[in-house]
Design a protein around this motif. Structure first.
Motif, mmCIF file in Angstrom:
data_model
loop_
_atom_site.group_PDB
_atom_site.id
_atom_site.type_symbol
_atom_site.label_atom_id
_atom_site.label_comp_id
_atom_site.label_asym_id
_atom_site.label_seq_id
_atom_site.Cartn_x
_atom_site.Cartn_y
_atom_site.Cartn_z
ATOM 1 N N PRO A 46 0.742 -1.091 -0.092
ATOM 2 C CA PRO A 46 0.334 -0.312 0.130
ATOM 3 C C PRO A 46 1.007 1.276 -0.215
ATOM 4 N N TYR A 47 1.679 1.346 0.692
ATOM 5 C CA TYR A 47 3.340 2.338 1.068
ATOM 6 C C TYR A 47 4.426 2.383 -0.252
ATOM 7 N N GLY A 48 3.955 1.496 -1.221
ATOM 8 C CA GLY A 48 5.047 1.117 -2.258
ATOM 9 C C GLY A 48 5.308 2.660 -3.025
ATOM 10 N N ALA A 49 4.163 3.821 -3.042
ATOM 11 C CA ALA A 49 4.775 4.914 -4.234
ATOM 12 C C ALA A 49 5.403 6.270 -3.446
ATOM 13 N N LEU A 50 5.336 5.636 -0.951
ATOM 14 C CA LEU A 50 4.941 6.822 -0.613
ATOM 15 C C LEU A 50 7.023 6.718 -0.308
ATOM 16 N N SER A 51 7.292 6.983 -1.630
ATOM 17 C CA SER A 51 8.834 6.576 -1.224
ATOM 18 C C SER A 51 9.465 8.713 -1.222
ATOM 19 N N TYR A 52 10.396 8.577 0.434
ATOM 20 C CA TYR A 52 11.036 10.115 0.304
ATOM 21 C C TYR A 52 11.149 10.485 -0.671
ATOM 22 N N LYS A 53 12.830 9.269 -1.075
ATOM 23 C CA LYS A 53 14.627 8.892 -1.616
ATOM 24 C C LYS A 53 14.322 8.215 -2.531
ATOM 25 N N GLY A 54 14.442 9.284 -3.795
ATOM 26 C CA GLY A 54 14.054 8.401 -5.419
ATOM 27 C C GLY A 54 13.488 6.880 -5.539
ATOM 28 N N ALA A 55 13.513 6.647 -6.127
ATOM 29 C CA ALA A 55 12.451 5.196 -6.560
ATOM 30 C C ALA A 55 12.810 4.866 -5.718
ATOM 31 N N PRO A 56 11.083 3.392 -5.387
ATOM 32 C CA PRO A 56 11.309 2.355 -5.228
ATOM 33 C C PRO A 56 12.181 1.246 -4.787
ATOM 34 N N LEU A 57 12.171 0.385 -4.693
ATOM 35 C CA LEU A 57 12.734 -0.773 -5.327
ATOM 36 C C LEU A 57 12.231 -1.699 -5.524
ATOM 37 N N PRO A 58 12.175 -2.512 -6.639
ATOM 38 C CA PRO A 58 12.364 -2.771 -7.604
ATOM 39 C C PRO A 58 10.791 -4.294 -6.246
ATOM 40 N N LYS A 59 9.916 -4.111 -7.393
ATOM 41 C CA LYS A 59 8.695 -5.308 -6.715
ATOM 42 C C LYS A 59 8.476 -6.729 -7.096
ATOM 43 N N MET A 60 8.881 -7.736 -5.817
ATOM 44 C CA MET A 60 9.273 -8.765 -6.020
ATOM 45 C C MET A 60 7.872 -9.730 -7.239
ATOM 46 N N VAL A 61 6.922 -9.262 -7.220
ATOM 47 C CA VAL A 61 6.367 -9.701 -8.218
ATOM 48 C C VAL A 61 6.496 -9.687 -9.390
ATOM 49 N N ALA A 62 7.808 -8.744 -10.024
ATOM 50 C CA ALA A 62 8.255 -8.409 -11.182
ATOM 51 C C ALA A 62 9.349 -9.842 -11.259
ATOM 52 N N MET A 63 9.476 -10.214 -10.156
ATOM 53 C CA MET A 63 11.097 -11.185 -10.105
ATOM 54 C C MET A 63 10.267 -12.404 -10.284
ATOM 55 N N ASN A 64 8.860 -12.433 -9.947
ATOM 56 C CA ASN A 64 8.284 -14.141 -10.010
ATOM 57 C C ASN A 64 6.715 -13.997 -10.507
ATOM 58 N N PRO A 65 6.238 -13.487 -12.096
ATOM 59 C CA PRO A 65 4.728 -12.928 -11.484
ATOM 60 C C PRO A 65 4.178 -14.876 -11.370
ATOM 61 N N ASP A 66 4.480 -15.802 -11.604
ATOM 62 C CA ASP A 66 3.902 -16.500 -11.553
ATOM 63 C C ASP A 66 4.099 -17.176 -9.608
ATOM 64 N N GLY A 67 4.947 -16.741 -8.773
ATOM 65 C CA GLY A 67 4.803 -17.118 -7.630
ATOM 66 C C GLY A 67 4.487 -16.049 -6.743
ATOM 67 N N VAL A 68 4.353 -14.831 -7.128
ATOM 68 C CA VAL A 68 3.948 -14.000 -6.115
ATOM 69 C C VAL A 68 2.800 -13.731 -7.168
ATOM 70 N N ILE A 69 1.786 -12.699 -5.522
ATOM 71 C CA ILE A 69 0.252 -12.177 -5.341
ATOM 72 C C ILE A 69 0.544 -11.267 -4.426
ATOM 73 N N TYR A 70 0.811 -10.097 -6.232
ATOM 74 C CA TYR A 70 0.597 -8.551 -4.987
ATOM 75 C C TYR A 70 -0.627 -7.360 -5.180
ATOM 76 N N MET A 71 -0.547 -6.833 -3.799
ATOM 77 C CA MET A 71 -1.618 -6.934 -3.502
ATOM 78 C C MET A 71 -0.923 -4.750 -3.705
ATOM 79 N N GLY A 72 -2.533 -4.237 -4.336
ATOM 80 C CA GLY A 72 -1.785 -2.277 -4.997
ATOM 81 C C GLY A 72 -3.628 -2.418 -3.988
ATOM 82 N N SER A 73 -3.161 -0.658 -3.766
ATOM 83 C CA SER A 73 -4.718 0.149 -3.232
ATOM 84 C C SER A 73 -4.172 1.874 -3.705
ATOM 85 N N PHE A 74 -5.465 2.524 -3.997
ATOM 86 C CA PHE A 74 -5.452 3.393 -4.386
ATOM 87 C C PHE A 74 -5.821 4.555 -2.804
ATOM 88 N N SER A 75 -5.719 3.833 -1.599
ATOM 89 C CA SER A 75 -6.113 4.663 -0.829
ATOM 90 C C SER A 75 -4.193 5.916 -0.294
#
Lengths: 397, 397
Positions: free
Chosen positions: B210-239
């Protein structure tokens, strides 16, 4: 960054998930939404009844006056002024309902899910009408009850039949007004008998009432919750009287139960949109529904009559059907040898669709039944579709 | 009409319902919302960041252009253009995510509930961080798992510790970016190790972000779902990047799982508001978030720094805390003999509030921890509140 050749995951689902099934109606809708098909399969309200401008003004007003509050997290139980409005409206029948008994939910379907979560264990006996609302069967099924079908006739559920089956049951689920799928109304005498019988048996009674306001002729019958607020759980919705897309419903129950439902709601999705609740309150608070609902009744009542007239003209004598006094559905009983599922395949070839009755039965489906909806189809297409269907049925006799 | 002297119903709750508990945070919030209290207990985003006018214009535009569609029932999986937008955005990291893998939900909490429904049986082993997000513990608890706490340190979850506990586990739930409650970030190296370890063990990994976009300094780290889309369930939010009150989130999963989640969603509440999804799509489609999110990062980053500076100045040396690089929370570890729950009682007397850490532990709570949020408190009140808290802690040494 991507890892190399990961093992594929062998998903292991929960036992409840292995038996999840898509609603048959939702599957049919995908087929029947092609514009050339005359579809009586829909269960959706007519968009002609949606008060788009009123909703637009209300969103604008609420966001202008209270944007920061409307867009923030809100309380799990819901927006108090709307809960108060609901409690006041339900108290008009004579019962005293307080806002603390009202939990706002994201459409009635969520109330069914929360009731299942809080009241049903694996193997719990759950009593339902014959036939019953498919969405309720689907919601409760997740919690793996044993469904027991209760006898019904043209006047709805037969209260006398409860004594034989109620022993140990967790709840009775009933839809007394213009039932989905049958369009039947539970008579006043039956309502009183049913409430008394449930009270005597200590059986919680769920009164699901999405269509109650859509009575074509005169005032609707008294609600069962007004007859025994301590034993009846009432479910209401704004989907059929305002718009369904906003997902707003409510459940009314005695305090001990409503607190559990609120905890289940908190774990399920925290709360229902505060903005939506404030908008709906703004729309309804000054009596908008009292002008708006009669326009829906008029439209649906007229189209129902068109369909009934066409059925009288075109359906063979061996076919029988209900004559609803409100709501959105007519229930058809064919001669026993005609399978409605097979009939649907043929009907679709003739560009007409309906919903076969079988999925509405918790046990022992009557395969020669089907449901027709008239609310989204213009009169000339209702007549054309019923004529086609009548000929098709006649060809099977 | 009301029936006479009905027997009171003896409600019989399901086994899962008997252990439903209210979120401790929601209970605390009721106490600490009095304006005279300086509350670091909140988990709510700052309403100062809500783009009210943008939302108002979007509601107006969608209702004007597509009112009848927006207000009608919609598909269970969600509004396709928004799912496409989400899939495209997640694919920017290099993985190929398609819209069919995206299920829209009524806030992330609902994704947790649906994942619990579909993946957890009674007694299933569920791995969580130490400490973990309270809302996830609450959502999963309903399905009665056996929680196993996985070791963490300042860099987040320790992947090596999984081998000892993963046998037979149904899932691992992790919050890698600016975790709630600790504010910790899982390092890049750990992310890769974790994804590889889970793939090797065949263990489904839930990445709640939920907070990944709220990085104070520079780009957030890569998401784990991008490393293995077949094994990771990703949850996101507009809240946290738009507004929470509209209740809109999403879950991204391999197709076999997402179909089950969709069926569970259909049984739970049919679908999430079509209107809300169309409005959010209208808001985000032309890049609004790319201008808007930096303003949230700036506000939260500045207030975080104010709090950290004040803690450096006023907290005794025996106290340690995290230094978040994004998100909404700082995690404090007191000397072991100080019970944070007792400290809260005293702090409230001095008009300061926070959340004790114990409820965030699935097992063996560390009672000398607490969570501070800085996002809704102005700088001068942050300084005043931290000074009071520092003195109170010092008085216990």
């Amino acid at each position: 960054m991507k890892i190399e050749n990961p093992n594929p995951i062998q998903w292991r689902f929960s036992e409840r998930a292995t038996q999840l099934q898509s609603s048959f109606i939702r599957e049919i809708l995908k087929i029947t939404q092609q514009p050339e098909i005359i579809s009586f399969a829909g269960g959706l309200p007519s968009p002609a009844t949606f008060p788009v401008d009123v909703m637009k003004e209300a969103f604008d007003k609420v966001l202008t006056d209270s944007g920061k509050v409307a867009l923030q997290y809100g309380p799990t139980d819901g927006y108090l002024p709307l809960r108060q409005w609901i409690a006041d409206r339900l108290s008009e029948g004579g019962a005293k309902i307080v806002p603390e008994q009202v939990l706002m939910v994201s459409g009635s379907q969520q109330a069914l899910d929360l009731l299942g979560k809080v009241l049903i264990d694996e193997g719990s006996k759950v009593l339902v009408e014959t036939p019953s609302y498919l969405g309720a069967l689907q919601a409760f099924s997740v919690y793996r009850p044993e469904f027991v079908s209760v006898q019904t006739d043209d006047h709805g559920l037969v209260p006398e039949s409860l004594d034989n089956v109620a022993q140990g049951a967790r709840l009775l689920y009933a839809l007394p007004n213009f039932q989905n799928p049958t369009g039947r109304t539970l008579s006043l005498e039956r309502r009183q008998q049913l409430v008394e019988t449930c009270a005597r048996l200590g059986l919680p009674l769920i009164e699901d009432d999405p269509y109650g306001a859509l009575s074509y002729k005169g005032a609707p019958l008294p609600k069962m919750v007004a007859m025994n607020p301590d034993g009846v759980i009432y479910m209401g919705s704004f989907s059929k009287v305002l718009t369904p897309g906003i997902r707003l419903g409510y459940v009314v129950a005695p305090l001990g139960l409503i607190r559990r439902l609120e905890l289940a709601k908190q774990a399920s999705d925290l709360h229902t949109s505060q903005l939506t609740q404030m908008v709906v309150h703004h729309v309804v608070k000054d009596g908008f529904l009292d002008q708006h609902i009669p326009t829906i009744r008029q439209l649906y009542g007229d189209q129902c009559q068109v369909m009934l007239d066409a059925m009288d003209q075109h359906f063979p004598q061996a076919v029988t059907w209900t004559r609803p006094e409100g709501g959105m559905f007519i229930w058809v009983t064919l001669p026993k040898h005609i399978d409605a599922m097979a009939l649907l395949d043929e009907a679709i070839k003739h560009k007409v669709a309906f919903v076969p009755g079988s999925p509405f039965y918790a046990n022992s489906p009557e395969t020669h039944t089907l449901r027709l909806s008239f609310v989204t189809v213009p009169p000339e297409r209702i007549r054309a579709g019923i004529e086609i269907l009548g000929k098709l049925i006649a060809s099977k006799l």
